[in-house]
Design a protein around this motif. Sequence first.
Motif, mmCIF file in Angstrom:
data_model
loop_
_atom_site.group_PDB
_atom_site.id
_atom_site.type_symbol
_atom_site.label_atom_id
_atom_site.label_comp_id
_atom_site.label_asym_id
_atom_site.label_seq_id
_atom_site.Cartn_x
_atom_site.Cartn_y
_atom_site.Cartn_z
ATOM 1 N N ALA A 31 33.673 -13.407 -66.585
ATOM 2 C CA ALA A 31 33.784 -12.725 -65.300
ATOM 3 C C ALA A 31 34.313 -13.633 -64.200
ATOM 4 O O ALA A 31 34.885 -13.155 -63.224
ATOM 5 N N ARG A 77 34.412 -4.169 -63.913
ATOM 6 C CA ARG A 77 35.833 -4.466 -63.713
ATOM 7 C C ARG A 77 36.644 -3.188 -63.546
ATOM 8 O O ARG A 77 37.548 -3.124 -62.711
ATOM 9 N N ARG A 80 36.129 -1.938 -60.129
ATOM 10 C CA ARG A 80 36.870 -2.756 -59.161
ATOM 11 C C ARG A 80 38.353 -2.381 -59.179
ATOM 12 O O ARG A 80 38.973 -2.251 -58.129
#
Length: 178
Positions: A31, A77, A80
């Motif tokens: 990450a 993710r 995002r």
Amino acid sequence: MGRDERSGADDLEALFRREFAPIVRALTLVAGDPEAAADAVQDAFVQAHRHWSRVSTLDNPGAWVKHAAVNRLRNQRRGRRRMIAALPRLVARDDGASAPTDDFDVVPAVAALPDQQRAAVALYYLLDQPTATIATSLGITEATVRSHLRNARQRLLEVLGQEVDRTSRHERVMEGDP
């Protein structure tokens, strides 16, 4: 708490003590963010607790937790990326000026919004829900949803616009033009 329940709780606690830190370290590399990694692993252990009667019967419950943590990180993710893709619609400017680019981290800006505005933004821009559906979900009127969206866009434009201004000033100073 019965003996079997206590034994199960002990097993989960032992798994947590043994696996939490190593999984967080590994996912931090994936990450690039130790907090996101820790959150993903923590969520995975919460899921393991909820489904412990099934997870505890697996050959390797730790592998299940690792898999769940990686999936959680992937979901973060994807969220995002959806937020970045929605950025132009979130901060569309009426004056024709361009919106900030995805060089700016919109996630903290959205996270700083009041709860109802943040919820309206997520439901509208990320899940493409109509304002009527959002109103029902949040238990407010459709006009209030539109107001939350308008106020959120204005706040994001202010916050992200300041970042654009700071970057522009920094670039001018670096080029010798204060």
